[in-house]
Design an enzyme around this catalytic site. Sequence first.
Site, PDB file in Angstrom:
ATOM      1  N   HIS A   1       5.928 -12.217   5.132  1.00  0.00           N
ATOM      2  CA  HIS A   1       4.701 -11.749   4.472  1.00  0.00           C
ATOM      3  C   HIS A   1       4.495 -12.484   3.144  1.00  0.00           C
ATOM      4  O   HIS A   1       5.395 -12.541   2.305  1.00  0.00           O
ATOM      5  CB  HIS A   1       4.855 -10.240   4.249  1.00  0.00           C
ATOM      6  CG  HIS A   1       3.663  -9.548   3.699  1.00  0.00           C
ATOM      7  ND1 HIS A   1       2.635  -9.097   4.495  1.00  0.00           N
ATOM      8  CD2 HIS A   1       3.335  -9.198   2.439  1.00  0.00           C
ATOM      9  CE1 HIS A   1       1.729  -8.483   3.736  1.00  0.00           C
ATOM     10  NE2 HIS A   1       2.133  -8.546   2.477  1.00  0.00           N
TER      11      HIS A   1
ATOM     12  N   MET B   1      -2.182 -13.560  -4.767  1.00  0.00           N
ATOM     13  CA  MET B   1      -2.931 -12.778  -5.764  1.00  0.00           C
ATOM     14  C   MET B   1      -3.620 -13.707  -6.760  1.00  0.00           C
ATOM     15  O   MET B   1      -3.025 -14.696  -7.202  1.00  0.00           O
ATOM     16  CB  MET B   1      -1.972 -11.886  -6.544  1.00  0.00           C
ATOM     17  CG  MET B   1      -1.101 -11.003  -5.678  1.00  0.00           C
ATOM     18  SD  MET B   1      -0.042 -10.002  -6.732  1.00  0.00           S
ATOM     19  CE  MET B   1       1.048  -9.266  -5.508  1.00  0.00           C
TER      20      MET B   1
ATOM     21  N   HIS C   1      -1.274 -12.183   3.277  1.00  0.00           N
ATOM     22  CA  HIS C   1      -2.023 -11.038   2.716  1.00  0.00           C
ATOM     23  C   HIS C   1      -2.787 -11.540   1.495  1.00  0.00           C
ATOM     24  O   HIS C   1      -2.221 -11.683   0.412  1.00  0.00           O
ATOM     25  CB  HIS C   1      -1.005  -9.946   2.355  1.00  0.00           C
ATOM     26  CG  HIS C   1      -1.574  -8.759   1.647  1.00  0.00           C
ATOM     27  ND1 HIS C   1      -0.777  -7.809   1.036  1.00  0.00           N
ATOM     28  CD2 HIS C   1      -2.854  -8.344   1.445  1.00  0.00           C
ATOM     29  CE1 HIS C   1      -1.535  -6.869   0.502  1.00  0.00           C
ATOM     30  NE2 HIS C   1      -2.792  -7.178   0.721  1.00  0.00           N
TER      31      HIS C   1
ATOM     32  N   MET D   1      -4.966 -11.210  -1.556  1.00  0.00           N
ATOM     33  CA  MET D   1      -5.468 -10.235  -2.541  1.00  0.00           C
ATOM     34  C   MET D   1      -6.294 -11.035  -3.531  1.00  0.00           C
ATOM     35  O   MET D   1      -5.924 -11.199  -4.696  1.00  0.00           O
ATOM     36  CB  MET D   1      -4.297  -9.528  -3.219  1.00  0.00           C
ATOM     37  CG  MET D   1      -3.648  -8.491  -2.330  1.00  0.00           C
ATOM     38  SD  MET D   1      -2.066  -7.921  -2.981  1.00  0.00           S
ATOM     39  CE  MET D   1      -1.004  -9.143  -2.228  1.00  0.00           C
TER      40      MET D   1
ATOM     41  N   ASP E   1       2.289  -1.572   4.043  1.00  0.00           N
ATOM     42  CA  ASP E   1       2.824  -2.444   2.985  1.00  0.00           C
ATOM     43  C   ASP E   1       2.873  -1.703   1.657  1.00  0.00           C
ATOM     44  O   ASP E   1       1.848  -1.251   1.159  1.00  0.00           O
ATOM     45  CB  ASP E   1       1.894  -3.674   2.885  1.00  0.00           C
ATOM     46  CG  ASP E   1       2.291  -4.660   1.802  1.00  0.00           C
ATOM     47  OD1 ASP E   1       3.396  -4.551   1.251  1.00  0.00           O
ATOM     48  OD2 ASP E   1       1.466  -5.561   1.533  1.00  0.00           O
TER      49      ASP E   1
HETATM   50  C1  DX5 Z   1       1.893  -5.468  -3.199  1.00  0.00           C
HETATM   51  C2  DX5 Z   1       2.251  -6.365  -2.058  1.00  0.00           C
HETATM   52  C3  DX5 Z   1       3.450  -6.017  -1.293  1.00  0.00           C
HETATM   53  C4  DX5 Z   1       4.741  -6.009  -2.075  1.00  0.00           C
HETATM   54  C5  DX5 Z   1       5.663  -5.027  -1.416  1.00  0.00           C
HETATM   55  O1  DX5 Z   1       0.629  -5.819  -3.659  1.00  0.00           O
HETATM   56  O2  DX5 Z   1       1.157  -6.409  -1.134  1.00  0.00           O
HETATM   57  O3  DX5 Z   1       3.585  -6.838  -0.143  1.00  0.00           O
HETATM   58  O4  DX5 Z   1       5.361  -7.257  -2.155  1.00  0.00           O
HETATM   59  O5  DX5 Z   1       6.766  -4.857  -2.209  1.00  0.00           O
HETATM   60  P1  DX5 Z   1       7.707  -3.584  -2.086  1.00  0.00           P
HETATM   61  O6  DX5 Z   1       8.179  -3.529  -0.669  1.00  0.00           O
HETATM   62  O7  DX5 Z   1       8.777  -3.858  -3.085  1.00  0.00           O
HETATM   63  O8  DX5 Z   1       6.851  -2.379  -2.436  1.00  0.00           O
HETATM   64 ZN    ZN Z   2       1.465  -7.505   0.751  1.00  0.00          ZN
END
Ligand code: DX5
Ligand code: ZN
Length: 214
Positions: free
Chosen positions: A33, A37, A66, A68, A174
């Site tokens: 994953h 960001m 993912h 963002m 997630d």
């Molecule tokens: C947060 C991310 C997650 C994050 C999860 O915005 O989308 O993927 O890395 O991290 P943990 O598992 O530590 O909450």
């Molecule tokens: Zn994520």
Amino acid sequence: MSVKISPSLLSADFINLESELRKLEENKTDMLHFDIMDGVFVPNISFANPILKQVKANTDIPLDVHLMIDRPHRYIKEFAKSADFLGFHFEAGSPVAGTLKEIRECGCKSCLTIKPKTKAEEIFEFLPLCDMVLVMSVEPGFGGQAFMPESLEKVKALRAEIDKNGYNTIIEIDGGINSETAPLAVEAGVDVIVAGSFLFGDKMAERMNFIRSL
Ligand code: DX5
Ligand code: ZN
């Protein structure tokens, strides 16, 4: 069939990225994953395409991206060159159906993601265009946050809607996954679990086995 695992690279040791990749391969991870960001859609900036491309060139693990980022439709073609699953946020200001279709046209699996305050019902109409939906169980932006239990109801609502209509869409969760919350997510009906801080470190093998045993 056991739940699939998509460890979040955000928690990896970037100085030793190659050994992290080999460790993930040894543990037969299902996906990897990538949290992209932009500091606009979320209040944090992470990494982007240069890292994604190099990882793609060095592993056969399917990459689960993912996004963002604000108005993600501007970058689909670029990220699609490396992604296997390519997902963006429903709330990010892109035409939802058009962007999902473009992802598929680029040869990737499409994923639509919802933030904690977005209701599951808001995305029902798009499910036929989604290979995966991602339910955020923390506010996106940072790893290591606490799991929001409200997300489980959304997973259940999506599971029911997908099953009722016979869609092929899979459900990913997630944020805040650990030994207490992973069983709840599986029970609610997720197909894929993302975990960052829980998985990276010296207990990766046993923790991946734990999630697979659920
Ligand atoms: C947060 C991310 C997650 C994050 C999860 O915005 O989308 O993927 O890395 O991290 P943990 O598992 O530590 O909450
Ligand atoms: Zn994520």
